[in-house]
Scaffold this active site. Structure first.
Site, PDB file in Angstrom:
ATOM      1  CB  CYS A 142      -0.923   0.077   1.207  1.00  0.00           C
ATOM      2  SG  CYS A 142      -2.182  -1.119   1.161  1.00  0.00           S
ATOM      3  CE1 TYR A 158      -3.771   0.528  -0.219  1.00  0.00           C
ATOM      4  CE2 TYR A 158      -6.039   1.110   0.281  1.00  0.00           C
ATOM      5  CZ  TYR A 158      -5.081   0.155   0.028  1.00  0.00           C
ATOM      6  OH  TYR A 158      -5.445  -1.151   0.009  1.00  0.00           O
TER       7      TYR A 158
HETATM    8 CU   LIG Z   1      -4.907  -2.640  -1.222  1.00  0.00          CU
END
Ligand SMILES: [Cu+2]
Ligand SMILES: *[C@@H]1O[C@H](CO)[C@@H](O)[C@H](O)[C@H]1NC(C)=O
Ligand SMILES: *[C@@H]1O[C@H](CO)[C@@H](O)[C@H](O)[C@H]1NC(C)=O
Ligand SMILES: *[C@@H]1O[C@H](CO)[C@@H](O)[C@H](O)[C@H]1NC(C)=O
Length: 678
Positions: free
Chosen positions: A267, A311
C-alpha cells in the site's frame, strides 16, 4: 484492513454459492457463467488459496506419462493416481527433471495444478519450473514459467487455453522433485485473431502476489512485491517485504526478502526519480521510505516522511523532487496535506498549504477519501491532480505549497480506483472508477483532459470515444508507443478481493483528434485470468505489456501469483508470427535536458512519428510515472534522424524514457533516453 477482512468473508461465501449451482460446464459457457471448478475429478481444490485455472479438471482416464527419472517405487504415473500419499519422485542432481503427461484427446488446456509431496522435505519442492504443451509429443511450446514459493501448498500455472495433447512440467531438481498429484484443466478455446486483437501469453509465475511493481530502466526487469507475507498483508509482522524480480532477458524469476529498510511496502506510494531509482513511501509501515537503486541492484533506507501515510500517491516533479499527498489508509485519518522529498539531500519538507481536503472524494468512509490520487508532475514544480475526485486541482511545491482548483471532470463523478494516463504531452485519458472505493457500480466514463499552464482550469472532453465498452474499477492500463491506451481487467461492481462481476475483455483506446469524441474504443482478445483488486500493468522495453497480480488475501481464492505478457496487435501478423520491426542502432546523446536535440540512427527508413514513453511504476491502479510524448523525427539523411525534447521542464519529466521509432505502425524495441532536471 478490518473492512477488507469482512469484504473477503462475504466474497468467499458468494463465490462458493454461485459455482455450486452450475452443473453442466458447456451450459455454463453458453450462459457466460463461471464454470464449477470445485467439483473436481482428482485434485481437491476446495482449500486452494489462489484461483484455479479457468475451466474444469480433465479426467485422468487414459493418461500415460514419462519422466526423465524416477526413484524406485515412485513412478511417474503416481503423479495422477488420485491417491494422496503416493507420489512421483525424480532422481536428484542434473540440471532439470521433467514429467510429460499424455492425454487421451487433444483439448484446449488452460492450466495445471501441482500438489507437492505433503509434509515432505522442502528440498523436494519444485520452485523454478516451466510448463510446455505439445500436440505431437515432439514439438513443445512453453506456456508458463517462473518460480513458485517453496512450500507444500498447491501450485497453479494458468494460461490462455491452447489446444494440446501433451503437457510437460520441468525444473531444476538438485535433490529430486516429489509431486503427489497433478491436475490438468481444459477450457473453452478462444479463436485467435492476433493481427487485430493482439495475443496473450506466456504466463510468468511469481513466488509472491505482484501487487506493486516497477520496470528497472537499466535491465528492463520487472521488480515486484507483495507485503511482509508472500500471499498476505494481514496479521502483519511488517518491517519487511517479499519481492520478486522477473528478468525478460534471462527469463527467470528470483525472490528476495527486503528487511534492511524495516519497511512493509504494501500500500505504498511509488515514484521513479531521474536516475530511475524506485522510491517507495509509506504503506503498511506508514512512515518509512525505501529506495531501490537500479544501478547497483540494492535497496536502502531513506529518510521517513513527515506524516505517516498509506494509499497516498506520489509524483516526480520538474525539478527532480517528489511530491506526495493523501494516504489516510495508514497512520491516522485526515490532514494528509502535501510534502515533498528531495533525493539529492534525502530530506522531506511539509507543504501544509497543499491542502488535501480539496481532493477528497465523497466516500462513505473517511479513510478512503484521499486515496490513490491521479497525480501528474507538470511545469514549474506543479502537480496536476486529475482525480479520482471529480474536482481537479493544481498543487504547487514552492514554500509551504499551494492548491488551486483546476475545474471539474464535467460529465463524470468521483472515480476512485479508475485510471488516468498521459498518452501525449499534456493530454490525459481518464476512464472507469467508482464513486466509492467499494460496493458501488463502476463507470464506463472516459475523459480527455488537456493541460495548459499551472493554476489554470484544464479543458475536459467528456465521453471520450463514447466511453469504454465495459464499466470497470480496479482495472489497469498502459500507454503504448503509438499513443493508444491498453486497458485490462476490473470489476463492474467493486469489491476488494471479490471475483464477481469481472471484466475479461481488454480494450484499446485509440486517440483521434479529428474525431468529435477524441478517439475510439476497441475490444481486444479476451483474457482468461481474472485481474481485479491489486492487479497491475506495465509497458515493457519491447513494446509488450506485463499484466499481473490480484489478491494478496492469505488463504483466500482470489490470489494470483502470476503475470502474463500481452502482445499488442501491432507486433503480430495474421498467423501470429512476429512482424518485422524497425531497429534503433544508436541514440546520442542518451542523457539530455529539456529542449535538447537527440540524434537517432536506425537500421532502415522509419516513420516521422516516434515517441518517448517514461518508465512506469504501479500499484492499486496508480501509475504516476508513465507518460508518453510524441516526437517528430526529422531526417538528416543516411538513416539518421533528429528530434527535440519539449523545452518546458516538467513536460518531459526528469527520468528514463523508452524511445520507440515506428515503421508502418510497428514499433521498434526501445532504447533509453534520460531526461535530467535543469
Ligand atoms: Cu490494497
Ligand atoms: C492426505 O491424507 C491425509 C491422511 O488421510 C490427510 O490428513 C491429508 O489432509 C490429505 N491431504 C490432502 C492434500 O488431501
Ligand atoms: C546507486 O548505485 C550506484 C552504483 O553503485 C552508486 O554510484 C550510487 O551512489 C548509488 N546511489 C545511491 C543513492 O546509493
Ligand atoms: C448497478 O448495476 C446493476 C447492473 O447493471 C444495475 O442493475 C443496478 O441498478 C445498478 N445500481 C445502481 C445503484 O445504479
Amino acid at each position: 484492513m478490518k473492512t477488507e477482512f469482512y469484504a473477503l468473508a462475504f466474497l468467499l461465501g458468494a463465490v462458493r454459492a454461485r459455482v455450486e449451482d452450475l452443473k453442466d460446464l458447456e451450459k455454463a459457457y453458453q450462459e457466460g457463467k463461471t464454470p464449477d471448478t470445485t467439483k473436481v475429478h482428482g485434485v481437491d481444490v476446495s482449500t486452494l488459496s489462489q484461483t484455479p485455472p479457468q475451466g474444469q479438471q480433465i479426467p485422468t482416464d487414459g493418461w500415460t506419462a514419462d519422466c526423465t527419472s524416477t526413484e524406485s517405487g515412485h513412478d511417474c504415473d503416481l503423479a495422477f493416481d488420485d491417491n494422496n500419499g503416493t507420489f512421483w519422485q525424480s532422481a536428484s542432481g542434473g540440471n532439470a527433471q521433467s514429467i510429460s503427461i499424455h492425454l487421451k484427446d487433444e483439448v484446449a488446456i488452460s492450466g495445471i495444478i501441482i500438489v507437492p509431496l505433503q509434509g515432505g522435505d522442502e528440498t523436494h519442492f519444485i520452485e523454478e519450473h516451466e510448463v510446455s504443451l505439445s500436440t505431437d509429443g515432439e514439438n513443445w511450446d512453453r506456456v508458463a514459467y517462473g518460480t513458485w514459493w517453496p512450500d507444500d501448498s498447491q501450485k497453479v500455472a494458468a494460461f490462455q487455453p491452447r489446444k494440446a495433447k501433451h503437457v510437460r512440467l520441468s525444473g531444476p531438481a538438485p535433490n529430486g522433485i516429489a509431486i503427489d498429484d497433478i491436475a490438468i484443466y481444459q477450457d473453452k478455446y478462444i479463436t485467435p485473431n492476433p493481427s487485430k486483437l493482439g495475443a496473450w501469453g506466456p504466463t510468468i509465475d511469481f513466488p509472491v502476489v505482484p501487487v506493486s511493481a516497477a520496470v528497472d530502466a537499466h535491465t528492463g526487469d520487472v521488480v515486484a512485491w507483495s507485503a511482509w507475507g508472500y500471499d498476505q498483508f494481514v496479521a502483519g509482522k511488517g518491517a519487511k517485504t517479499q519481492t520478486a524480480t522477473w528478468s525478460p532477458n534471462k527469463q527467470t524469476v528470483t525472490k528476495r526478502t527486503v528487511s534492511d529498510t524495516h519497511h512493509d511496502m504494501f500500500c505504498s506510494g511509488i515514484s521513479l526519480d531521474e536516475d530511475s531509482k524506485i522510491i517507495v513511501t509509506g504503506g503498511a509501515d506508514g512512515g518509512q521510505t525505501s529506495i531501490y537503486n537500479t544501478t547497483d541492484d540494492a535497496w536502502f533506507q531513506a529518510a521517513g516522511m513527515v506524516q505517516s501515510r498509506g494509499y497516498q500517491a506520489s509524483a516526480t516533479l520538474s525539478d527532480g523532487r517528489m511530491f506526495v499527498i493523501g494516504g489516510s489508509w495508514s497512520g491516522g485519518v485526515g490532514g494528509k496535506n502535501g510534502e515533498v522529498y528531495d533525493p539529492k539531500t534525502n530530506t522531506w519538507t511539509s507543504l501544509d498549504d497543499a491542502k488535501v481536503v480539496k481532493m477528497y472524494t465523497k466516500d462513505r468512509r473517511t479513510y478512503r477519501r484521499d486515496n490513490h490520487g491521479w497525480l501528474f508532475g507538470w511545469t514549474d514544480g506543479y502537480t496536476f491532480q486529475a482525480g479520482p475526485s471529480q474536482q481537479m486541482n493544481w498543487y504547487g511545491s514552492s514554500g509551504t505549497g499551494t492548491q488551486q482548483g483546476a475545474g471539474q471532470r464535467t460529465g463524470d463523478q468521483d472515480a476512485m480506483c479508475g485510471n488516468a494516463v498521459m498518452y501525449d504531452n499534456g493530454k490525459i485519458l481518464t476512464f472507469g472508477g467508482s464513486p466509492w472505493y467499494e460496493d458501488k457500480n463502476a463507470t464506463t466514463n472516459a475523459n480527455i483532459i488537456s493541460l495548459d499552464k499551472p493554476d489554470q482550469d484544464a479543458t475536459v472532453l467528456s465521453n471520450a470515444g463514447g466511453g469504454m465498452h465495459y464499466a470497470r474499477t480496479f482495472h489497469s492500463s498502459v500507454v503504448l508507443p503509438d499513443g493508444s491506451v491498453f486497458v485490462n481487467g476490473g470489476q463492474s461492481y467493486g469489491v476488494p478481493f471479490g471475483q464477481d462481476d469481472v471484466q475479461m475483455t481488454p480494450e484499446l483506446f485509440t486517440p483521434d483528434a479529428s474525431n468529435e469524441q477524441g478517439g475510439t474504443w476497441q475490444d481486444l482478445e479476451t483474457n482468461t485470468i481474472i485481474r481485479v483488486y491489486h492487479s497491475l500493468s506495465l509497458l515493457l522495453q519491447d513494446g509488450t505489456v506485463f499484466t499481473g497480480g490480484g489478491g494478496l488475501c492469505g488463504e483466500c481464492a482470489s490470489n494470483h501469483f502470476d503475470a502474463q505478457i500481452y502482445t499488442p496487435a501491432y507486433l503480430l501478423n495474421e498467423d501470429g508470427s512476429p512482424r518485422d520491426r524497425p531497429e534503433i542502432q544508436s541514440v546520442s546523446p542518451s542523457s539530455v535536458k529539456p529542449g535538447a536535440t537527440v540524434e537517432v540512427t536506425t537500421a532502415g527508413p522509419v516513420d516521422t512519428k516516434a515517441s518517448i514513453v517514461r518508465y512506469g511504476s504501479t500499484t492499486h491502479t496508480v501509475n504516476t510515472d508513465q507518460r508518453r510524448i510524441a516526437v517528430e523525427l526529422k531526417s538528416t539523411g543516411d538513416n539518421k534522424y533528429t528530434f527535440d525534447i519539449p523545452s518546458a521542464p516538467g513536460q518531459a519529466l526528469p527520468g528514463y524514457y523508452m524511445l520507440f521509432v515506428m515503421k508502418d505502425g510497428v514499433p521498434s524495441h526501445s532504447v533509453n533516453v534520460q531526461v535530467t532536471s535543469d
